[in-house]
Motif scaffolding. Structure first.
Motif, PDB file in Angstrom:
ATOM      1  N   VAL A 257       0.840  -1.207   0.000  1.00  0.00           N
ATOM      2  CA  VAL A 257       0.000   0.000   0.000  1.00  0.00           C
ATOM      3  C   VAL A 257       0.868   1.247   0.000  1.00  0.00           C
ATOM      4  CG1 VAL A 257      -1.749   1.320   1.266  1.00  0.00           C
ATOM      5  CG2 VAL A 257      -1.919  -1.179   1.144  1.00  0.00           C
ATOM      6  N   LEU A 258       1.921   1.238   0.814  1.00  0.00           N
ATOM      7  CA  LEU A 258       2.830   2.375   0.881  1.00  0.00           C
ATOM      8  C   LEU A 258       3.566   2.571  -0.441  1.00  0.00           C
ATOM      9  CD1 LEU A 258       3.799   4.536   2.838  1.00  0.00           C
ATOM     10  CD2 LEU A 258       5.579   2.971   3.609  1.00  0.00           C
ATOM     11  N   VAL A 259       3.920   1.477  -1.079  1.00  0.00           N
ATOM     12  CA  VAL A 259       4.619   1.558  -2.376  1.00  0.00           C
ATOM     13  C   VAL A 259       3.715   2.207  -3.430  1.00  0.00           C
ATOM     14  CG1 VAL A 259       5.575   0.195  -4.272  1.00  0.00           C
ATOM     15  CG2 VAL A 259       6.165  -0.380  -1.917  1.00  0.00           C
ATOM     16  N   VAL A 260       2.449   1.786  -3.477  1.00  0.00           N
ATOM     17  CA  VAL A 260       1.516   2.349  -4.463  1.00  0.00           C
ATOM     18  C   VAL A 260       1.251   3.826  -4.176  1.00  0.00           C
ATOM     19  CG1 VAL A 260      -0.846   2.236  -5.360  1.00  0.00           C
ATOM     20  CG2 VAL A 260       0.451   0.127  -4.987  1.00  0.00           C
ATOM     21  N   LEU A 261       1.047   4.165  -2.899  1.00  0.00           N
ATOM     22  CA  LEU A 261       0.825   5.569  -2.544  1.00  0.00           C
ATOM     23  C   LEU A 261       2.032   6.421  -2.910  1.00  0.00           C
ATOM     24  CD1 LEU A 261      -0.951   5.211   0.930  1.00  0.00           C
ATOM     25  CD2 LEU A 261      -1.961   6.047  -1.205  1.00  0.00           C
ATOM     26  N   HIS A 262       3.229   5.892  -2.696  1.00  0.00           N
ATOM     27  CA  HIS A 262       4.452   6.603  -3.080  1.00  0.00           C
ATOM     28  C   HIS A 262       4.481   6.821  -4.587  1.00  0.00           C
ATOM     29  CE1 HIS A 262       9.158   6.366  -3.351  1.00  0.00           C
ATOM     30  NE2 HIS A 262       8.675   7.507  -3.820  1.00  0.00           N
ATOM     31  N   GLY A 263       4.163   5.767  -5.343  1.00  0.00           N
ATOM     32  CA  GLY A 263       4.193   5.889  -6.798  1.00  0.00           C
ATOM     33  C   GLY A 263       3.192   6.895  -7.326  1.00  0.00           C
ATOM     34  N   ILE A 264       1.957   6.856  -6.804  1.00  0.00           N
ATOM     35  CA  ILE A 264       0.927   7.796  -7.255  1.00  0.00           C
ATOM     36  C   ILE A 264       1.266   9.220  -6.809  1.00  0.00           C
ATOM     37  CG2 ILE A 264      -1.500   8.436  -7.012  1.00  0.00           C
ATOM     38  CD1 ILE A 264      -2.156   5.452  -6.824  1.00  0.00           C
ATOM     39  N   GLY A 265       1.721   9.365  -5.578  1.00  0.00           N
ATOM     40  CA  GLY A 265       2.039  10.695  -5.064  1.00  0.00           C
ATOM     41  C   GLY A 265       3.148  11.384  -5.818  1.00  0.00           C
ATOM     42  N   ASN A 266       4.167  10.629  -6.197  1.00  0.00           N
ATOM     43  CA  ASN A 266       5.289  11.225  -6.922  1.00  0.00           C
ATOM     44  C   ASN A 266       4.946  11.586  -8.360  1.00  0.00           C
ATOM     45  OD1 ASN A 266       7.125  10.876  -4.709  1.00  0.00           O
ATOM     46  ND2 ASN A 266       8.767  10.589  -6.202  1.00  0.00           N
ATOM     47  N   THR A 267       3.946  10.913  -8.929  1.00  0.00           N
ATOM     48  CA  THR A 267       3.687  11.069 -10.352  1.00  0.00           C
ATOM     49  C   THR A 267       2.443  11.888 -10.679  1.00  0.00           C
ATOM     50  OG1 THR A 267       2.449   8.962 -10.378  1.00  0.00           O
ATOM     51  CG2 THR A 267       4.803   8.865 -10.857  1.00  0.00           C
TER      52      THR A 267
END
Length: 338
Positions: A257-267
């Motif tokens: 979940v943290l990985v996906v949130l990081h990916g969406i947040g950065n992009t």
């Protein structure tokens, strides 16, 4: 500093939403750029700064898209190229975001329209500093495979470097944390100034027929001034959390979940800016709808662009001040002299 964690695996199910976020950010940035090209009357100074932010966000989203699609498993020439482009664009985006906030603060709160010197300074810092950092990082071979512990498939700072903490700070995290502090402070000061101005006008409202019309536009501006820093922090905080967890050698850095949130947040920064400054800005939204419906859009005015009412002071201020008011949908009332 603890030794690097094992690589974080990013399966396809986690990469798909991040790729979708990249695509939406590209579309949002492109729409912001197109609005500038199609409608010259929208080229106010704050939106000219927003144009450069959109360019940085577009380049950032494109480079992240390639990195997530490739899901690098080691350092290669395209890993270094992608990491360099994303480092430059992402860092530039931080600087342009803070530059816009500073410009609005100077124009609205300090009532001192920015001259060409300040604007050239924005360009020198927002493009020059990220370029210098990126060139130095590539020359010193600091850009490379980061095991997806501080990214989501793309390349950034090589975690094998002994001074990786220094370069992670210089290549983004230092400016990201600075933006966490700078943006809320500046936008809260702007909001406080606007609310104080309207409070000073409140005693005149019973005898001013046009005054009730101020409320919807003021309310919209208040919401934007709150949302801009909140959205930025909400999108970027997951990257910072994983950065801290990596430094602490915590296995929680690999939480899906943290990985996906990081990916969406950065992009998704370009998409968020499009929502705020296109879809939620009446003047731009009206022109866009008119274009899609094949209707006339050239004569649509900015909010508050009509003839001055009895409560308004004649427009004698500089272009920079008028631009700031237009983009925030905030009218300038006639304030008492004492």
């Amino acid at each position: 500093m603890p030794s690097p964690l094992p690589p974080t695996r990013v399966p396809l199910a986690e990469r798909v939403p991040v790729l979708l976020s990249c695509a939406l950010s590209c579309a949002g940035s492109a729409l912001l750029l197109c609005s500038q090209a199609l409608w010259p009357e929208l080229r106010t100074r704050p939106r000219q700064l927003l144009l450069h932010l959109s360019l940085a966000d577009l380049l950032s989203a494109l480079s992240y898209f390639y990195g997530v699609l490739r899901d690098f498993q080691g350092t290669s020439w395209d890993c270094v190229l992608q990491g360099a482009l994303s480092t430059f664009a992402n860092t530039s985006s931080f600087f342009w975001t803070m530059a816009i906030a500073l410009y609005l603060y100077l124009s609205i709160v300090r009532a001192s329209p920015a001259g060409q010197g300040l604007l050239w300074g924005f360009h020198a810092v927002s493009w020059g500093v990220p370029l210098a950092i990126t060139v130095a990082a590539v020359a010193l071979r600091k850009i490379g495979y980061d095991a997806s512990n501080v990214s989501v498939g793309w390349c950034w700072v090589n975690l094998d470097a002994e001074d990786r903490l220094l370069w992670m700070l210089l290549a983004g995290k230092l400016w990201e944390i600075l933006a966490y502090v700078t943006l809320p402070v500046l936008y809260l000061l702007i909001r406080k100034h606007i609310n104080r101005a309207h409070a000073a006008l409140s005693e005149y409202r019973p005898i001013l027929p046009a005054a009730p019309a101020l409320r919807p536009r003021t309310s919209l501006a208040d919401k934007k001034l709150i949302l801009i820093p909140l959205i930025f922090i909400f999108l970027r905080i997951w990257s910072t959390v994983r950065f801290v967890l990596t430094l602490c050698d915590s296995p929680a850095v690999q939480n899906p979940v943290l990985v996906v949130l990081h990916g969406i947040g950065n992009t998704f920064q370009g998409g968020a800016n499009c929502i705020l400054f296109v879809l939620c800005t009446r003047a731009v939204r009206a022109r866009l709808l008119a274009l899609l419906c094949c209707g006339p859009s050239a004569q649509l005015p900015w909010p508050g662009q009509g003839a001055p009412g009895p409560w308004q002071r004649p427009q004698t201020r500089g272009d920079g001040d008028r631009d700031s008011d237009k983009d925030l949908d905030v009218p300038k009332p006639l304030l008492p002299s004492t």
